[in-house]
Design an enzyme around this catalytic site. Structure first.
Site, PDB file in Angstrom:
ATOM      1  N   SER A   1       0.894  -0.688   0.255  1.00  8.85           N
ATOM      2  CA  SER A   1       0.305   0.073   0.109  1.00  8.85           C
ATOM      3  C   SER A   1       0.553   1.170   0.119  1.00  8.85           C
ATOM      4  O   SER A   1       1.666   1.476   0.378  1.00  8.85           O
ATOM      5  CB  SER A   1      -0.889  -0.241   1.817  1.00  8.85           C
ATOM      6  OG  SER A   1       0.017   0.007   2.578  1.00  8.85           O
ATOM      7  N   ASP A   2       0.441   2.158  -0.876  1.00  4.42           N
ATOM      8  CA  ASP A   2       0.443   3.805  -0.407  1.00  4.42           C
ATOM      9  C   ASP A   2       0.550   3.764   1.001  1.00  4.42           C
ATOM     10  O   ASP A   2      -0.111   2.878   2.043  1.00  4.42           O
ATOM     11  CB  ASP A   2       0.440   4.605  -1.187  1.00  4.42           C
ATOM     12  CG  ASP A   2       1.162   5.674  -1.464  1.00  4.42           C
ATOM     13  OD1 ASP A   2       2.095   6.118  -0.665  1.00  4.42           O
ATOM     14  OD2 ASP A   2       1.137   6.642  -2.438  1.00  4.42           O
ATOM     15  N   TRP A   3       1.118   4.864   1.317  1.00  2.00           N
ATOM     16  CA  TRP A   3       1.542   5.212   3.206  1.00  2.00           C
ATOM     17  C   TRP A   3       0.092   6.198   3.702  1.00  2.00           C
ATOM     18  O   TRP A   3      -0.955   6.588   3.193  1.00  2.00           O
ATOM     19  CB  TRP A   3       2.468   6.021   3.705  1.00  2.00           C
ATOM     20  CG  TRP A   3       4.143   4.951   3.813  1.00  2.00           C
ATOM     21  CD1 TRP A   3       4.751   6.113   4.725  1.00  2.00           C
ATOM     22  CD2 TRP A   3       4.258   4.636   3.045  1.00  2.00           C
ATOM     23  NE1 TRP A   3       6.072   5.100   5.229  1.00  2.00           N
ATOM     24  CE2 TRP A   3       5.607   4.187   3.639  1.00  2.00           C
ATOM     25  CE3 TRP A   3       4.360   3.865   1.852  1.00  2.00           C
ATOM     26  CZ2 TRP A   3       6.564   2.889   3.550  1.00  2.00           C
ATOM     27  CZ3 TRP A   3       5.275   2.881   1.521  1.00  2.00           C
ATOM     28  CH2 TRP A   3       6.498   2.396   2.283  1.00  2.00           C
TER      29      TRP A   3
END
EC number: 3.2.1.21
Length: 861
Positions: A280-282
């Site tokens: 995932s992106d953050w």
């Protein structure tokens, strides 16, 4: 339901949204495909299966979940498996160098690499970055980027990627990945997918700017456009063997990017055959069960929100497997994918612990910085990892500089009596090159835009420094006026000058920072800092005015580009730490410009079409960005609507001249395309799970505050989950087929890395003569475009290119091939690629609108 983990409300809301007839809908695709070790992954897949088979459940979970924001040295770190000598993996930004570090290089941005049109330079830049990341103890580089692709010229992060053309982006994306991974670091292809603007990309970020919306923006795109435009470079990345893919913040057709089963399970894993892991992106992770079943493999940075101490995964993932909500094969597949990527780049032989801290420049600090816990230890070893990369950076900076106009002004000779350097962009940032966090300001010369896709400069050579050195070596005079508002001083200097070098810029970046009122995306595509007036003032007072543009993308130059006293225009992009030296090399003729514009220069913003969504256009619901332009972005849009650009895509001048001739096409003995059929193997479990009592927190463990652990609090799984929705029926939230581990049908467009192997079969060989007809050595980029022939297709699409160096009067034959993919369209009904019966024509030239050579292709299948 057996486990909800906070996502029930989100999933329920999503089902309401997607049920509305007037909003785009992302169809479900389950189960999540399991890796099978196809192709070049075979050996490392076997090794990964072997090691994962030896792991306990919590050890597998530890690989999948970050330990929390600012709780280890890197921007993201997984848990470790000490028993099997598997370390915590360090994940670190950015696509152009190491973020939050020291003694590292600041490389040119991706858009500059695109302007080189040079595959070798793309590879060498990737390799050099990989060497630096590895030397700092980083396992995963969070780059390169092909999302955003560049649907909107004012998109804030376009510069992190390459070009709005998918073929140009795909080739350079893949070469960058190969370079990074050949240096022993896992590359991350991001941001997957349709992450084309900053406004509304994250609901909390939008709230911070005063918007009351319930969810992040939805990029709504049709299947044909997805395949032919936005998915194209990611297919190249998978074919290049990329180890990781980062899913994006936005929604795609009203389903979040990190729990979208259509884009993750179907397109990426089933169709493209991706064997690595999806992270995932953050904080782009929005659900526990939903994301796991939709194809997410790693949660970053692990906590639900920064420093919350809670996680959708971690212990909750352990609970989900123990109670049967998530099948064992799914978490096993996550772990296998992560370990296969780890082995593929040789991290097991090259691993060193991180020797820096992202959170402090002090030599000593707490091991767990944010909570000031753990050992007080040496956290920064100040390891210099730059090697000789400055030479490469300077080279890329020069070879990415596009010469847009030259009326005999260039190259300079060093015999100019007085050189005027005009505009703030010529000088330095008075706060220092790294004076603004994540480069979140536009002070002085622009060599890097802003956001997480940045790195600290080890130094920054400004144009003023480099050009003054040139002038003094020629015993000339130089006046610099770097206040862009001091027009009277600029006029006075220009009146005396033999040549006025005017430096102007336009900046953008990531949405969490607002610079001069630009919330990531540009408010417009005009020059910043009074740039137009600086140029016009100089031109009104000096009949030899050369303009150098540092920008993130196209800018409007209609006010002055054809002024008779503007004798030269160059675009230098975002060239990194050697900025001044790079532009001096071009201005003074040590480097003959051979770059080509990776985007179109329009006369107005409206000429590009496809405006950004900057207002909440769906009430309090998720803003909707409808990609009704289809595949018609950048030059394709200009061609379709007969818009005349100032400078077209692929355009760029040289200090010499070239001639293209003798186009030849040879059909090859290709086989007939065969859609893939058959079944996968059934999913496999690796190792035994055991009893819940085996996964309770170990006795005596000294817990770190807010740290994300894989262990559960008790054998009472409901109590351990602490979820008020625990116990609901599966049918209320688990999609049909999502837990089915039986053999699954193969998709027609699948079958290998990047899709059906038949797509990559060569159908035609094409050759062209390229001759340097001038008096100096230089580079030319022959470009091959295809007309696909259909009534609703672009006039032409780029398919092949090559940068070729030629001495004066030298001639070379450029030979390339056209694959089935190059000539195919996506058939929505068949869910496969097809070469349509429409006539195919190829064109070769040196820009998208200068195509003197053409040939019709025989019918292909």
């Amino acid at each position: 339901m057996k486990l909800g983990w906070i996502e029930v409300a989100a999933l329920a809301a999503a089902s309401v949204v997607s049920a509305k007839d007037d909003l785009a809908y992302s169809p479900p695709f389950y189960p999540s495909p399991w890796a099978d070790g196809q192709g070049e992954w075979a050996e490392v897949y076997k090794r990964a299966v072997d090691i994962v088979s030896q792991m306990t459940l919590t050890e597998k979970v530890n690989l999948t979940t970050g330990t929390g924001w600012q709780l280890e040295r890197c921007v993201g770190q997984t848990g470790s498996v000490p028993r099997l000598n598997i370390p915590s993996l360090c994940l670190q930004d950015s696509p152009l160098g190491i973020r939050f570090s020291d003694y590292n290089s600041a490389f040119p941005a991706g858009v500059n690499v695109a302007a080189t049109w040079d595959k070798t330079l793309a590879y060498l830049r990737g390799q050099a970055m990989g060497e630096e990341f590895s030397d700092k103890g980083i396992d995963v580089q969070l780059g390169p980027a092909a999302g955003p692709l560049g649907a909107h010229p004012d998109g804030g992060r376009n510069w992190e990627g390459f070009s709005p053309d998918p073929a140009l982006t795909g080739v350079l994306f893949a070469e960058t990945i190969r370079g990074i991974q050949d240096a022993g670091v896992i590359a991350t292809a991001k941001h997957y997918i349709m992450n084309e603007q900053e406004h509304f990309r994250q609901q909390p970020e939008a709230a911070g700017y005063g918007f009351n919306v319930s969810d992040s923006l939805s990029s709504n795109v049709d299947d044909k456009t997805m395949h032919e435009l936005y998915l194209w470079p990611f297919a190249d990345a998978v074919r290049a063997g990329v180890g990781a893919v980062m899913c994006s913040y936005n929604q795609i057709n009203n389903s979040y990017g990190c729990e979208n089963s259509e884009t993750l399970n179907k397109l990426l894993k089933a169709e493209l055959g991706f064997q690595g892991f999806v992270m995932s992106d953050w904080t782009a992770h929005h659900s526990g069960v939903g994301a796991a079943l939709a194809g997410l493999d790693m949660s970053m940075p692990g906590d639900v929100t920064f420093d919350s101490g809670t996680s959708f995964w971690g212990a909750n993932l352990t609970v989900g497997v123990l109670n049967g909500t998530i099948p064992q094969w799914r978490v096993d597949d996550m772990a296998v994918r992560i370990m296969a990527a780890y082995y593929k780049v040789g991290r097991d032989t090259k691993y060193t612990p991180p020797n820096f801290s992202s959170w402090t420049r002090d030599e000593y600090g707490f091991a767990h910085n944010h909570v000031s816990e753990g050992a007080y230890e040496r956290v920064n070893e100040f390891v210099d990892v730059q090697r000789d990369h400055a030479d490469l950076i300077r080279r890329i900076g020069a070879q990415s500089t596009v010469l847009l106009k030259n009326k005999g002004a260039l190259p300079l000779s060093r015999k100019e009596k007085l050189v005027a350097l005009l505009g703030e962009d010529a000088g330095s940032n008075s706060w220092g090159a790294n004076g603004c966090d994540d480069r979140g300001c536009d002070n002085g010369t622009l060599a890097m835009a802003w956001g997480s896709g940045t790195a600290n400069f080890p130094y920054l050579v400004t144009p003023e420094q480099a050009i003054q050195n040139e002038v003094l070596q020629g015993r000339g005079n130089v006046f610099a006026v770097t206040d862009s508002w001091a027009l009277d001083k600029i006029a006075a200097a220009a009146r005396q000058a033999s040549v006025s070098l005017v430096f102007v810029n336009s900046d953008s970046g990531e949405g969490y920072l607002s610079v001069d009122g630009n919330e990531g995306d540009r408010n417009n595509i005009t020059l910043w800092k009074n740039g137009d007036n600086v140029v016009k003032t100089a031109a009104e007072n000096c009949n030899n005015t050369v303009v150098i543009i540092h920008s993130v993308g196209p800018v409007l130059i209609d006010e002055w580009y054809d002024h008779p006293n503007v004798t030269g225009i160059l675009w230098a992009g975002l060239p990194g730490q050697e900025s001044g030296n790079s532009i001096a090399d071009v201005l003074y003729g040590r480097v003959n410009p051979g770059a080509k514009s990776p985007f179109t220069w329009g006369k107005t913003r409206e000429s590009y079409g496809s405006p950004l969504v900057k207002d909440a256009n769906n009430g309090n619901g998720a803003p909707q960005s409808d990609f009704t332009q289809g595949v018609f972005i950048d030059y394709r849009h200009f061609d379709k609507f007969n818009e005349t650009p100032i400078y077209e895509f692929g355009y760029g001048l040289s200090y010499t001249t070239f001639e293209l001739s003798d186009l030849h096409v040879q059909p090859l003995n290709a086989s007939r395309y065969t859609p893939t059929s058959g079944m996968t193997e059934a999913a496999k479990n690796f190792g035994e799970i055991g009893d819940a009592s085996e996964y309770v927190y170990p006795e005596g463990l000294e817990r770190i505050h807010e740290f994300i652990y894989p262990w559960i609090n008790s054998t009472d799984l409901k109590a351990s989950s602490d979820d008020s929705n625990y116990g609901w029926e599966d049918s209320k939230y688990i999609p049909e087929g999502a837990t089915d581990g039986s053999a699954q049908p193969l998709l027609p467009a699948s079958g290998g890395a990047g899709g059906n192997p038949g797509l990559y079969e060569d159908l035609f060989r094409v050759s062209v003569k390229v001759k340097n007809t001038g008096n100096v050595a230089g580079d030319e980029v022959p470009q091959l475009y295809v007309s696909l022939g259909g009534p609703n297709e672009p006039k032409v699409v780029l398919r092949k290119f090559e940068r070729i160096h030629l001495a004066p009067s030298q001639e070379a034959v450029w030979t390339t091939t056209l694959t089935r993919r190059d000539l195919a369209n996506w058939d929505v009904s068949a869910q496969d690629w097809t070469v349509t019966p429409y006539p195919k024509t190829i064109y070769v030239g040196n820009s998208s609108r200068k195509l003197p050579l053409q040939a019709s292709l025989p019918k292909a299948q």
